[in-house]
Design an enzyme around this catalytic site. Structure first.
Site, short mmCIF file in Angstrom:
data_model
loop_
_atom_site.label_atom_id
_atom_site.label_comp_id
_atom_site.label_asym_id
_atom_site.label_seq_id
_atom_site.Cartn_x
_atom_site.Cartn_y
_atom_site.Cartn_z
N SER A 156 11.75 0.76 9.51
CA SER A 156 11.09 -0.54 9.58
C SER A 156 10.06 -0.56 10.71
CB SER A 156 12.13 -1.65 9.75
OG SER A 156 11.54 -2.93 9.67
N ASP A 180 10.87 2.41 4.84
CA ASP A 180 10.38 1.06 4.58
C ASP A 180 9.68 0.47 5.81
OD1 ASP A 180 10.08 -0.68 2.40
OD2 ASP A 180 11.48 -2.12 3.25
N ARG A 194 -1.01 1.04 12.58
CA ARG A 194 0.24 1.21 11.83
C ARG A 194 0.45 2.70 11.55
NH1 ARG A 194 -1.89 2.88 7.22
NH2 ARG A 194 -3.69 1.84 6.29
N ASP A 196 0.25 6.00 9.55
CA ASP A 196 -0.67 6.51 8.54
C ASP A 196 -0.59 8.04 8.53
OD1 ASP A 196 -3.68 7.67 9.37
OD2 ASP A 196 -2.57 6.75 11.01
N ASP A 199 -0.96 10.65 11.57
CA ASP A 199 -0.09 10.58 12.75
C ASP A 199 0.78 11.83 12.93
OD1 ASP A 199 -1.04 8.09 13.46
OD2 ASP A 199 0.44 7.03 12.25
N HIS A 250 15.50 -4.32 2.09
CA HIS A 250 14.92 -3.60 3.23
C HIS A 250 15.86 -2.50 3.73
CE1 HIS A 250 11.89 -3.15 6.24
NE2 HIS A 250 12.55 -3.69 7.24
#
Length: 449
Positions: A156, A180, A194, A196, A199, A250
């Site tokens: 998360s 997730d 974020r 991607d 990374d 989730h």
């Protein structure tokens, strides 16, 4: 402010026992109401101390003899903790990772920081925690560790934290697994804001809740979409179920990954542009991955890395059952119809073995059956019947008045997708009525009635 943690050892003089275990920070709702400041702890587990974590000093790695920099290192990074309680899956993932290979397993405990009723505060702390973890990994590198042997597993909000660490290290981390990745506050984020693909050398992502707490889109070299990446079977559909309604989809990403690590559920992903095309049976081959098979979720997915890097970002889809071991048994079903009248309907298929049977309902949309038309279906069953003795078939058109029209199948063929060692099953020239079940014994496909 970021607090740096140190290792403290003590000796129980009465029992003669040695070092105490360092456990994950256990907070409660009162901490969340008051708010917590970021404090990052790194808990080391190896095959020698699977049930007894050792807190690492961020600066002096030589102070912990169990930490062997020659081994690969996996970091497990949790997400937002609105209740402050430790994740229930921490011990499970530590044990299962240790079964994969001899490695250092480091649980990144940033519960002080993640445990805040204000989600925005926890999001802000991900950047600071990433700086903390980046510094530790740079110290590892200075003392001889290879960045390519580092694997970050983020859940998360922890998935984006892992992405920030990877970006700080210029994408030289070996692998990031995002379970997730969090959606709130990241929906409109740029790749720099974020997780991607840039990374790490290899980024794999699993989606289970894209319409709520998870992030839509594709964010890795390979993105797995369980049941389309949104609503998961067995999860509550109404708010009356309480907390489970909010977190079930989730959390399923973690439980699917644990099951994959345990090798009790082999979850094969089929490259496709959408889940609906996958359900339509349009994406049941993996030509680009030959001679290897389709990608399988889990620790070993990196064996497809070279192919995936050549293909670019790849989306793969699979369906699951509601409970362990989650795996469905899939068949490609090819039918050739010869009915006089055009009919629209859904298909119900049952496989029988003795008194046991399992059913697939292909009802995500109405299917078209007409004269001399070849139709391909994906039939997914919750149970694996090893010896299929009988198959029953029903085409439901919803016609409740007027005559029942006949539907003629010149051929129906069942190809096992998950069990390629099993023979194809066929039947030829079947006359059936709409809405009526017909049963037949499958034959080898080189036979003909």
């Amino acid at each position: 402010m970021v607090h740096w943690s140190f290792v403290f050892f003590w000796w129980d003089l009465e029992s003669g026992e040695g070092e105490s275990c360092d456990n994950f920070t256990d907070l409660n709702l009162s901490h969340c109401f008051m708010g917590t400041s970021l404090y990052v702890r790194l808990l080391l587990y190896t095959r020698s101390n699977l049930d007894c974590g050792r807190e690492l000093n961020h600066h002096y790695l030589s102070s912990q003899p169990l930490f062997n920099l020659a081994r690969p290192t996996a970091f497990v990074i949790h997400g937002y903790r609105p209740t402050g309680a430790p994740p229930i899956w921490i011990n499970h993932i530590v044990h299962l990772l240790a079964e994969q290979e001899d490695m250092n397993i480091i649980v990144v405990d940033w519960n002080k920081g993640a445990a805040n009723l204000n989600y925005f505060t926890a999001v802000t702390y991900t950047r600071e925690a990433a700086q903390n973890l980046t510094g530790f990994i740079m110290t590892m590198q200075e003392e001889g560790a290879s960045l390519s042997s580092v694997h970050l597993i983020g859940v998360s909000l922890g998935a984006h934290l892992a992405g920030f660490v990877g970006a700080n290290l210029k994408g030289k981390i070996g692998r990031i697994t995002g379970l997730d990745p969090a959606g709130p506050m990241f929906t409109s984020a740029t790749p720099e804001e974020r997780l991607d693909p840039s990374d790490a050398m290899f980024v794999d992502v699993l989606h289970t809740d894209m319409n709520s707490f998870g992030l839509r889109g594709a964010h890795g070299h390979i993105d797995f979409y369980a049941n389309g990446g949104a609503d998961q079977p067995g999860c509550p559909k109404t708010i009356f179920a309480g907390k489970s309604y909010f977190v079930c989809d989730h959390q399923r990403s973690v439980f699917l990954f644990l099951c994959a690590l345990n090798r009790t559920c082999s979850l094969t992903g089929y490259p496709c542009s959408s889940y609906s095309d996958f359900l339509d049976g349009r994406c049941l081959q993996c030509e680009a991955f030959k001679p290897a098979s389709c990608p399988v979720l889990g620790y070993d997915v990196s064996q497809w890395r070279d192919t995936l890097l050549k293909l670019g970002e790849t989306k793969v889809f699979f369906s699951t059952t509601a409970t362990l071991p989650y795996r469905k048994l899939s068949y490609r079903v090819d039918m050739v119809t010869w009915n006089q009248y055009l009919r629209w309907g859904v298909v119900y298929i049952r496989l029988h073995s003795g008194r046991n049977f399992t059913e697939a309902r292909i009802d995500h949309k109405l299917l078209r059956f007409e004269q001399y038309t070849s139709t391909r279906l994906l039939a997914q069953f919750d149970e694996d019947l090893q010896q299929v003795q009988k198959i029953s078939l029903r085409i439901s058109t919803g016609n409740v008045i007027g005559p029942r029209y006949k539907i003629r199948l010149l051929r129906i063929r069942f190809t096992p997708l998950d069990r390629p060692e099993r023979p194809l099953m066929c039947r030829f020239d079947i006359i059936m009525e709409e809405n009526m079940e017909v049963a037949f014994r499958p034959l080898p496909c080189n036979s003909h009635l």
